[in-house]
Scaffold this motif. Structure first.
Motif, PDB file in Angstrom:
ATOM      1  N   PRO A  25      61.024  47.801  15.738  1.00 11.98           N
ATOM      2  CA  PRO A  25      61.050  49.178  16.258  1.00 11.98           C
ATOM      3  C   PRO A  25      59.756  49.529  16.995  1.00 11.98           C
ATOM      4  N   LYS A  26      59.900  50.278  18.070  1.00 12.60           N
ATOM      5  CA  LYS A  26      58.777  50.773  18.881  1.00 12.60           C
ATOM      6  C   LYS A  26      57.957  49.652  19.508  1.00 12.60           C
ATOM      7  N   THR A  27      58.606  48.540  19.837  1.00  6.06           N
ATOM      8  CA  THR A  27      57.914  47.433  20.492  1.00  6.06           C
ATOM      9  C   THR A  27      57.355  47.898  21.829  1.00  6.06           C
ATOM     10  N   ASP A  28      56.104  47.557  22.082  1.00  8.62           N
ATOM     11  CA  ASP A  28      55.469  47.857  23.362  1.00  8.62           C
ATOM     12  C   ASP A  28      56.026  46.895  24.421  1.00  8.62           C
ATOM     13  N   GLY A  29      56.679  47.450  25.442  1.00  8.33           N
ATOM     14  CA  GLY A  29      57.334  46.632  26.458  1.00  8.33           C
ATOM     15  C   GLY A  29      56.390  45.721  27.222  1.00  8.33           C
ATOM     16  N   ILE A  30      55.210  46.207  27.580  1.00  8.51           N
ATOM     17  CA  ILE A  30      54.247  45.402  28.333  1.00  8.51           C
ATOM     18  C   ILE A  30      53.760  44.224  27.492  1.00  8.51           C
ATOM     19  N   LYS A  31      53.406  44.484  26.246  1.00  2.00           N
ATOM     20  CA  LYS A  31      52.945  43.398  25.366  1.00  2.00           C
ATOM     21  C   LYS A  31      54.057  42.372  25.146  1.00  2.00           C
ATOM     22  N   TYR A  32      55.290  42.866  24.994  1.00  2.00           N
ATOM     23  CA  TYR A  32      56.399  41.941  24.766  1.00  2.00           C
ATOM     24  C   TYR A  32      56.675  41.103  26.014  1.00  2.00           C
ATOM     25  N   ALA A  33      56.553  41.724  27.183  1.00  2.00           N
ATOM     26  CA  ALA A  33      56.746  40.982  28.441  1.00  2.00           C
ATOM     27  C   ALA A  33      55.722  39.853  28.548  1.00  2.00           C
ATOM     28  N   LYS A  34      54.506  40.123  28.136  1.00  3.98           N
ATOM     29  CA  LYS A  34      53.461  39.085  28.175  1.00  3.98           C
ATOM     30  C   LYS A  34      53.806  37.937  27.228  1.00  3.98           C
ATOM     31  N   LYS A  35      54.404  38.265  26.096  1.00  5.99           N
ATOM     32  CA  LYS A  35      54.844  37.229  25.150  1.00  5.99           C
ATOM     33  C   LYS A  35      55.913  36.346  25.793  1.00  5.99           C
ATOM     34  N   VAL A  36      56.861  36.966  26.479  1.00  8.17           N
ATOM     35  CA  VAL A  36      57.930  36.212  27.144  1.00  8.17           C
ATOM     36  C   VAL A  36      57.354  35.338  28.257  1.00  8.17           C
ATOM     37  N   VAL A  37      56.390  35.872  29.001  1.00  3.49           N
ATOM     38  CA  VAL A  37      55.748  35.080  30.062  1.00  3.49           C
ATOM     39  C   VAL A  37      55.096  33.833  29.471  1.00  3.49           C
ATOM     40  N   LYS A  38      54.447  33.969  28.324  1.00  2.00           N
ATOM     41  CA  LYS A  38      53.835  32.798  27.673  1.00  2.00           C
ATOM     42  C   LYS A  38      54.897  31.775  27.293  1.00  2.00           C
ATOM     43  N   GLN A  39      56.049  32.246  26.806  1.00  2.00           N
ATOM     44  CA  GLN A  39      57.129  31.327  26.444  1.00  2.00           C
ATOM     45  C   GLN A  39      57.666  30.616  27.686  1.00  2.00           C
ATOM     46  N   LYS A  66      66.222  48.871  27.658  1.00  3.16           N
ATOM     47  CA  LYS A  66      64.801  48.583  27.476  1.00  3.16           C
ATOM     48  C   LYS A  66      64.518  47.099  27.697  1.00  3.16           C
ATOM     49  N   GLY A  67      65.463  46.245  27.302  1.00  2.00           N
ATOM     50  CA  GLY A  67      65.306  44.816  27.539  1.00  2.00           C
ATOM     51  C   GLY A  67      65.281  44.488  29.017  1.00  2.00           C
ATOM     52  N   GLY A  68      66.040  45.232  29.822  1.00  2.00           N
ATOM     53  CA  GLY A  68      66.016  45.053  31.274  1.00  2.00           C
ATOM     54  C   GLY A  68      64.679  45.463  31.853  1.00  2.00           C
ATOM     55  N   TYR A  69      64.116  46.547  31.335  1.00  2.00           N
ATOM     56  CA  TYR A  69      62.781  46.996  31.755  1.00  2.00           C
ATOM     57  C   TYR A  69      61.750  45.919  31.451  1.00  2.00           C
ATOM     58  N   ILE A  70      61.818  45.344  30.266  1.00  2.00           N
ATOM     59  CA  ILE A  70      60.870  44.294  29.876  1.00  2.00           C
ATOM     60  C   ILE A  70      61.065  43.061  30.754  1.00  2.00           C
ATOM     61  N   ALA A  71      62.313  42.702  31.010  1.00  6.51           N
ATOM     62  CA  ALA A  71      62.607  41.527  31.845  1.00  6.51           C
ATOM     63  C   ALA A  71      62.066  41.726  33.237  1.00  6.51           C
TER      64      ALA A  71
END
Length: 116
Positions: free
Chosen positions: A76-90, A111-116
């Motif tokens: 809950p309340k995941t920060d989208g920018i931080k999560y996007a950076k995690k995906v970029v690392k993957q 929200k997942g589309g925003y992060i993507a």
């Protein structure tokens, strides 16, 4: 770390379907779910949008189409920018092991589309 990620992905895909190609030649998909799933369970009914959450069905559909699926239920309340950076690392990890960028897809809903 990057080799651990590939090993985990490879093991997950082996349990889901037969691998007929080299891991580097597989098609990978990152699926980023909507905000509602951060605070609710798969299968719950969203009373605002009048729809049932079918997260696992979406993942299984991608798997049936031959993708190695990379997805997780966010907190809950995941920060989208931080999560996007995690995906970029993957993604970088996959590319560094030899997976071609055109074999990697990133998709999301709401929200997942925003992060993507």
């Amino acid at each position: 770390m990057k080799y651990l990620l590939i090993l985990i992905i490879g093991l997950m895909s082996c349990s889901q379907h037969k691998i007929s190609k080299n891991v580097k030649d597989q098609d990978y998909i990152f699926f980023l779910h909507n905000k509602y799933l951060e605070t609710h369970n798969d299968g719950d009914y969203d009373t605002v949008y009048k729809t049932k959450i079918e997260y696992s069905k979406v993942l299984n559909s991608f798997k049936k189409d031959g993708f190695i699926v990379i997805s997780e239920k966010r907190k809950p309340k995941t920060d989208g920018i931080k999560y996007a950076k995690k995906v970029v690392k993957q993604i970088d990890s996959l590319i560094n092991t030899g997976v071609k960028p055109n074999h990697i897809t990133v998709v999301g809903t709401s929200k997942g589309g925003y992060i993507a």
